[in-house]
Write an enzyme that holds these catalytic residues in place. Sequence first.
Site, mmCIF file in Angstrom:
data_model
loop_
_atom_site.group_PDB
_atom_site.id
_atom_site.type_symbol
_atom_site.label_atom_id
_atom_site.label_comp_id
_atom_site.label_asym_id
_atom_site.label_seq_id
_atom_site.Cartn_x
_atom_site.Cartn_y
_atom_site.Cartn_z
ATOM 1 N N GLU A 7 0.800 -1.220 0.000
ATOM 2 C CA GLU A 7 0.000 0.000 0.000
ATOM 3 C C GLU A 7 0.837 1.277 0.000
ATOM 4 O O GLU A 7 0.812 2.054 0.976
ATOM 5 C CB GLU A 7 -0.966 0.002 1.192
ATOM 6 C CG GLU A 7 -1.913 -1.184 1.202
ATOM 7 C CD GLU A 7 -2.938 -1.142 2.334
ATOM 8 O OE1 GLU A 7 -2.865 -0.237 3.190
ATOM 9 O OE2 GLU A 7 -3.816 -2.013 2.362
ATOM 10 N N GLU A 49 -5.537 -8.541 0.649
ATOM 11 C CA GLU A 49 -6.219 -8.195 1.905
ATOM 12 C C GLU A 49 -7.681 -7.896 1.600
ATOM 13 O O GLU A 49 -7.993 -7.155 0.654
ATOM 14 C CB GLU A 49 -5.644 -6.915 2.550
ATOM 15 C CG GLU A 49 -4.325 -7.067 3.221
ATOM 16 C CD GLU A 49 -3.841 -5.774 3.869
ATOM 17 O OE1 GLU A 49 -4.669 -4.922 4.263
ATOM 18 O OE2 GLU A 49 -2.613 -5.620 3.967
HETATM 19 O O1 IFM Z 1 -4.411 -3.097 9.059
HETATM 20 C C1 IFM Z 1 -4.314 -2.561 7.783
HETATM 21 C C2 IFM Z 1 -3.131 -3.166 7.047
HETATM 22 O O2 IFM Z 1 -1.946 -2.981 7.711
HETATM 23 C C3 IFM Z 1 -3.003 -2.520 5.688
HETATM 24 N N1 IFM Z 1 -4.242 -2.569 4.972
HETATM 25 C C4 IFM Z 1 -5.437 -2.119 5.649
HETATM 26 C C5 IFM Z 1 -5.558 -2.823 6.990
HETATM 27 C C6 IFM Z 1 -6.841 -2.349 7.715
HETATM 28 O O3 IFM Z 1 -6.797 -0.969 7.912
#
Ligand code: IFM
Length: 471
Positions: free
Chosen positions: A193, A377
């Site tokens: 990210e 994710e």
């Molecule tokens: O916890 C975070 C993760 O570290 C990165 N992506 C989003 C998740 C939820 O906010």
Amino acid sequence: MANDASAVFDTRSSAVSNDPLADPFTPPADSSLWRKNFLLGAATASYQIEGAVDEDGRLPSIWDTFSAIPGKVLAGDTGAVACDHYHRWEADVDMLVSLGLEGYRLSIAWPRVMDTTGAPNRKGLDFYKRLLNRLKEKGITTFVTLYHWDLPQHLEDRGGWLNRDTAYRFADYADLMSRELAGTVDAWATLNEPWCSAYLGYGNGHHAPGLADGRFATQAMHHLLLAHGLAIPVLHANDPASQMGIVANIGRGTPNSDSAADQRAAHLFEVQHNAWILDPLLKGAYPQELFELWPGTEPLILDGDLQTISAPLDFLGINYYFRSNLASDGAHGFREVPLEGVERTQMGWEVYPEGLRDLLTGFNRTYPNLPPIYITENGMASDDKVIDGHVDDTQRISFLKRHLAAVDQAIKAGVDIRGYFLWSLMDNFEWAFGYERRFGVVHVDYSTQKRTVKRSAEWVAKFLKERKAQV
Ligand code: IFM
């Protein structure tokens, strides 16, 4: 193949049952989720779970510094202990395996494995060697992210991602890791990210290192992407059997009305959220509209940088959580108009699975060279409580069901999606929100470190068992 023809399996909101396991996860017979080579796993990140911040030569990271500043993290929480995974990793691997999960996405803490001169820290490296070897022994597919936001503080002291040199230090780090860990990593992701690192870390100050200037955000992004591009050939050279990629969080923006101005606002939201990262990676150029939205923020780019950044990828990791509803700000930008009466999570984020499907199908049209996708994710936070030894996280089950259906729809629409990782394996340090927000499919009691498998994890495990039993 087991299938209940009456099962509702679509992306629309479904009534939440009181007995979550009475509502089985039974995708339609033609769903790609039944494919045994569609990887289903769970994800975590080093700073969010490891703890042990002062042990075995680990150096301070920007998140140690940031979370120590009063007011930066809810309730003054820090990652000092987190889930104590550094000491409990064996039991955590057993838990992952007992759930039948097939893949594990973890990240390496850069400050744990290199000293200030760039020399290896053997004790830190050995931790990851033990962990990855055990995962391989258990037959788990391993996805390793090199940078999930825990920059060594000594590099931030020299300018962090505003300093071009950090990109070269990252390539050195990627070199060391891929020489040491080759053979135990199925897929390397350079960055997690970069939007968050650049925008939240340097643009609005909500994340470490807490700087807030639009010009910083675009320059930091350029150096992050350069770091990625410099690392890719190094990783390929050292670990040619592995897959190389990067993980981007993507945001869906929809217009508040049919007006041309609101439609433009939604488009610009997606430009700064998605095209800012995906265009340089996949087209070798930043979107010009970004600098119309944020005038005067063009980063310093040297000859050849964009070619380095757009090196071919073996996969693209996609993280998706929610959508934003946008209206024109009356000038050249957008403003968010939160929708009333929609389903939301503990984070206040709208549950909107269609956004995942629509973004994926849109990228497939926009980028002819879109690499194979892993959803690296997806998940939600809820205020989960252990009652009589159980956590009935019914909203999470409904959320996962609808998002997995959205993934299947995108596959049917022609997107090459190869797997899905739950965020997260267990509750953990949710950055500026500390430990209050619980994203895990396993509950963590932070006072005892007791893990309790939530209903959502039982639900996924049940499906995986059924899938494995298919001939
Ligand atoms: O916890 C975070 C993760 O570290 C990165 N992506 C989003 C998740 C939820 O906010």
